[in-house]
Motif scaffolding. Structure first.
Motif, PDB file in Angstrom:
ATOM      1  N   TYR B  35       0.857  -1.180   0.000  1.00 28.40           N
ATOM      2  CA  TYR B  35       0.000   0.000   0.000  1.00 28.40           C
ATOM      3  C   TYR B  35       0.894   1.231   0.000  1.00 28.40           C
ATOM      4  O   TYR B  35       1.990   1.216   0.557  1.00 28.40           O
ATOM      5  CB  TYR B  35      -0.875   0.048   1.256  1.00 28.40           C
ATOM      6  N   LYS B  36       0.373   2.315  -0.594  1.00 26.53           N
ATOM      7  CA  LYS B  36       1.073   3.595  -0.576  1.00 26.53           C
ATOM      8  C   LYS B  36       0.230   4.587   0.220  1.00 26.53           C
ATOM      9  O   LYS B  36      -0.979   4.710  -0.023  1.00 26.53           O
ATOM     10  CB  LYS B  36       1.268   4.115  -2.010  1.00 26.53           C
ATOM     11  N   GLN B  37       0.856   5.283   1.191  1.00 25.91           N
ATOM     12  CA  GLN B  37       0.143   6.302   1.966  1.00 25.91           C
ATOM     13  C   GLN B  37       0.730   7.663   1.625  1.00 25.91           C
ATOM     14  O   GLN B  37       1.913   7.918   1.875  1.00 25.91           O
ATOM     15  CB  GLN B  37       0.241   6.038   3.462  1.00 25.91           C
ATOM     16  N   ASP B  38      -0.111   8.536   1.066  1.00 23.79           N
ATOM     17  CA  ASP B  38       0.393   9.834   0.628  1.00 23.79           C
ATOM     18  C   ASP B  38       0.430  10.829   1.785  1.00 23.79           C
ATOM     19  O   ASP B  38       0.124  10.482   2.932  1.00 23.79           O
ATOM     20  CB  ASP B  38      -0.443  10.371  -0.550  1.00 23.79           C
ATOM     21  N   SER B  39       0.789  12.058   1.454  1.00 22.83           N
ATOM     22  CA  SER B  39       0.972  13.078   2.503  1.00 22.83           C
ATOM     23  C   SER B  39      -0.346  13.408   3.211  1.00 22.83           C
ATOM     24  O   SER B  39      -0.340  13.944   4.318  1.00 22.83           O
ATOM     25  CB  SER B  39       1.575  14.340   1.908  1.00 22.83           C
ATOM     26  N   LYS B  40      -1.478  13.086   2.570  1.00 23.05           N
ATOM     27  CA  LYS B  40      -2.777  13.325   3.201  1.00 23.05           C
ATOM     28  C   LYS B  40      -3.266  12.102   3.968  1.00 23.05           C
ATOM     29  O   LYS B  40      -4.423  12.036   4.384  1.00 23.05           O
ATOM     30  CB  LYS B  40      -3.815  13.723   2.144  1.00 23.05           C
ATOM     31  N   LYS B  41      -2.397  11.123   4.134  1.00 23.54           N
ATOM     32  CA  LYS B  41      -2.652   9.907   4.924  1.00 23.54           C
ATOM     33  C   LYS B  41      -3.591   8.933   4.215  1.00 23.54           C
ATOM     34  O   LYS B  41      -4.087   8.000   4.845  1.00 23.54           O
ATOM     35  CB  LYS B  41      -3.213  10.235   6.323  1.00 23.54           C
ATOM     36  N   PHE B  42      -3.848   9.137   2.925  1.00 17.45           N
ATOM     37  CA  PHE B  42      -4.724   8.228   2.208  1.00 17.45           C
ATOM     38  C   PHE B  42      -3.949   6.970   1.827  1.00 17.45           C
ATOM     39  O   PHE B  42      -2.892   7.038   1.210  1.00 17.45           O
ATOM     40  CB  PHE B  42      -5.307   8.904   0.971  1.00 17.45           C
ATOM     41  N   LEU B  43      -4.505   5.808   2.195  1.00 20.97           N
ATOM     42  CA  LEU B  43      -3.878   4.512   1.937  1.00 20.97           C
ATOM     43  C   LEU B  43      -4.459   3.916   0.667  1.00 20.97           C
ATOM     44  O   LEU B  43      -5.655   3.633   0.598  1.00 20.97           O
ATOM     45  CB  LEU B  43      -4.186   3.550   3.080  1.00 20.97           C
ATOM     46  N   LYS B  44      -3.603   3.653  -0.315  1.00 21.86           N
ATOM     47  CA  LYS B  44      -4.096   3.115  -1.575  1.00 21.86           C
ATOM     48  C   LYS B  44      -3.353   1.827  -1.909  1.00 21.86           C
ATOM     49  O   LYS B  44      -2.123   1.783  -1.843  1.00 21.86           O
ATOM     50  CB  LYS B  44      -3.884   4.139  -2.684  1.00 21.86           C
ATOM     51  N   ILE B  45      -4.107   0.787  -2.280  1.00 20.27           N
ATOM     52  CA  ILE B  45      -3.469  -0.486  -2.607  1.00 20.27           C
ATOM     53  C   ILE B  45      -2.705  -0.370  -3.912  1.00 20.27           C
ATOM     54  O   ILE B  45      -3.132   0.306  -4.848  1.00 20.27           O
ATOM     55  CB  ILE B  45      -4.502  -1.632  -2.664  1.00 20.27           C
ATOM     56  N   MET B  46      -1.547  -1.009  -3.959  1.00 21.14           N
ATOM     57  CA  MET B  46      -0.748  -1.040  -5.187  1.00 21.14           C
ATOM     58  C   MET B  46      -0.754  -2.444  -5.778  1.00 21.14           C
ATOM     59  O   MET B  46      -1.073  -2.647  -6.941  1.00 21.14           O
ATOM     60  CB  MET B  46       0.689  -0.624  -4.882  1.00 21.14           C
ATOM     61  N   PHE B  47      -0.342  -3.402  -4.983  1.00 23.69           N
ATOM     62  CA  PHE B  47      -0.208  -4.780  -5.453  1.00 23.69           C
ATOM     63  C   PHE B  47      -0.655  -5.755  -4.365  1.00 23.69           C
ATOM     64  O   PHE B  47      -0.615  -5.435  -3.179  1.00 23.69           O
ATOM     65  CB  PHE B  47       1.264  -5.113  -5.771  1.00 23.69           C
ATOM     66  N   SER B  48      -1.031  -6.964  -4.834  1.00 24.01           N
ATOM     67  CA  SER B  48      -1.292  -8.038  -3.902  1.00 24.01           C
ATOM     68  C   SER B  48      -0.818  -9.349  -4.511  1.00 24.01           C
ATOM     69  O   SER B  48      -0.999  -9.583  -5.718  1.00 24.01           O
ATOM     70  CB  SER B  48      -2.784  -8.127  -3.575  1.00 24.01           C
TER      71      SER B  48
END
Lengths: 109, 116
Positions: B35-48
């Protein structure tokens, strides 16, 4: 557009106050999870709600899953400074766990 | 014993460089995630990955390449780093595959990548 909208995004309160965080969606989820993340750490699971209308309690934290399984809420009673952190709701959709944008809670002494 | 451990915790590098982040879990889980968490703290899945097989590949630039040598390890290699890659990258694992609906994730502590 976020699939899961959390509100408020930021919350700053005094110790001893009560608060509620909301997690809303137009989609139905088979389950919703709540995580808490502290600075420098990864999110840690607090609870999973599965049944529409379900209420779960974890000490001073009460979690509710909406009847239609589209929304959830987290209520904290008598907040303590140790409750400070980022609260994230997450729902499984299309084989992925989708997170809301989080609620940053700051509890001041 | 750390359940999901990732290294390094901090990574500061120049634009254009190539870097890797490693992740290991000792929970015996079948599925691992980035997962990638950006500067606004949003967690987004990248790979599984499920048992070394790629099952989720979000819209991620092909400069990002995951590799799973076995089901306990999932590494992330990033080529030609850009300023916008600066974020905190989280590794996670779960007992069930993503299709089960349960998906309780155990996260690592994160790797903060800063691209200068």
């Amino acid at each position: 557009t976020q699939l899961l909208e959390q509100s408020p995004q930021f919350l700053s309160i005094q110790e001893g106050e009560n608060l509620t965080v909301y997690c809303n969606s137009s989609s139905v989820f088979s389950s919703l999870q709540w995580y808490r993340q502290e600075p420098g750490e990864g999110p840690v699971l607090l609870v999973t709600v599965v049944t529409g209308g379900e209420v779960k309690k974890l000490k001073r934290l009460t979690f509710q899953f909406g009847d239609a399984r589209k929304d959830s809420s987290l209520h904290i009673t008598a907040a303590q400074t140790g409750d400070t952190g980022l609260y994230l709701c997450a729902g499984a959709k299309g084989g992925k766990l989708i997170f809301g944008q989080g609620t940053e809670l700051s509890v001041k002494p | 014993d750390t359940a999901v451990s990732q290294t390094p915790k901090y990574l500061v590098t120049q634009m254009g460089n190539d870097k890797s982040i490693k992740c290991e879990q000792n929970l015996g889980h079948d599925t691992m995630y980035w997962y990638k968490q950006d500067s606004k703290k949003f967690l987004k899945i990248m790979f599984s990955y499920n048992n070394k097989e790629l099952i989720i590949n979000e819209t991620v630039p092909n400069r990002f390449s995951p590799k799973s040598p076995d089901k306990a390890h999932l590494n992330l290699h990033i080529n030609s780093l850009e300023l916008g890659d600066s974020a905190v990258y989280f590794c996670a694992s779960s007992q069930d595959s993503v299709h089960s609906g349960a998906n309780v994730l155990t996260f690592g502590a994160g790797s903060r990548l800063t691209v200068l």
